[in-house]
Design an enzyme around this catalytic site. Sequence first.
Site, PDB file in Angstrom:
ATOM      1  N   HIS A  16       0.840  -1.207   0.000  1.00 51.67           N
ATOM      2  CA  HIS A  16       0.000   0.000   0.000  1.00 51.67           C
ATOM      3  C   HIS A  16       0.870   1.251   0.000  1.00 51.67           C
ATOM      4  CE1 HIS A  16      -3.177  -2.563   2.216  1.00 51.67           C
ATOM      5  NE2 HIS A  16      -3.625  -2.359   0.989  1.00 51.67           N
ATOM      6  N   LYS A  40     -15.159  -7.977   4.371  1.00 50.93           N
ATOM      7  CA  LYS A  40     -13.887  -8.468   4.894  1.00 50.93           C
ATOM      8  C   LYS A  40     -13.955  -8.551   6.414  1.00 50.93           C
ATOM      9  CE  LYS A  40     -10.994  -6.699   1.168  1.00 50.93           C
ATOM     10  NZ  LYS A  40      -9.849  -5.848   0.825  1.00 50.93           N
ATOM     11  N   ARG A  89      -1.342  -5.914  -8.295  1.00 50.03           N
ATOM     12  CA  ARG A  89      -0.344  -6.900  -7.880  1.00 50.03           C
ATOM     13  C   ARG A  89      -0.146  -7.964  -8.947  1.00 50.03           C
ATOM     14  NH1 ARG A  89      -2.604  -9.436  -3.054  1.00 50.03           N
ATOM     15  NH2 ARG A  89      -4.534  -8.723  -3.968  1.00 50.03           N
ATOM     16  N   SER A 126      -3.370  -7.587   2.405  1.00 51.81           N
ATOM     17  CA  SER A 126      -3.882  -7.453   3.770  1.00 51.81           C
ATOM     18  C   SER A 126      -4.554  -8.738   4.221  1.00 51.81           C
ATOM     19  CB  SER A 126      -4.877  -6.288   3.853  1.00 51.81           C
ATOM     20  OG  SER A 126      -4.207  -5.067   3.682  1.00 51.81           O
TER      21      SER A 126
END
Length: 165
Positions: A16, A40, A89, A126
């Site tokens: 990040h 999440k 990513r 994360s």
Amino acid sequence: MRAICPGSFDPVTHGHLDIVRRAARLFDEVVVGVGANTSKSALFTPDQRVEMLTEVLADEPRVRVTTFSGLLVDYCREHDIGAVVKGLRFASDFDYELQMAQMNTRLSGLETILLPTSSQWSYVSSTLVREIARLGGDVSPFVPEATARRIASLGPGLASPGTGR
């Protein structure tokens, strides 16, 4: 021009920070927009995430951290933000981010800049950091020191999902 780097940042990772810092070199101001993602299982509350991000980005004068809710395009319109910066990513991220970028442009004219994450952080997420932490592993290679301390302070087994305690 002002840009936003939106995300849940739960917890903030070196990946990040890579994207935010690179965006800060491209724009006059970068807003790091912490959104609440109810799909999440959160370690930290949005306010705790803002505190952590503010601490680790204190050396970036062109970066401001805040929370937001609702549609990103509405937040950007209300705060005179002309671009979204997102990190990629993997190639598989591209399909989803392209769809979001095109929808945001259609809704409001908002432009999206997709930056590839530096290769040293491309495997970090994360979600994986939360899983490692919940299983008692060492997350310090993947997150800033201040974040690692906060995660460690949650103790063995960590918090109940979403409590931030």
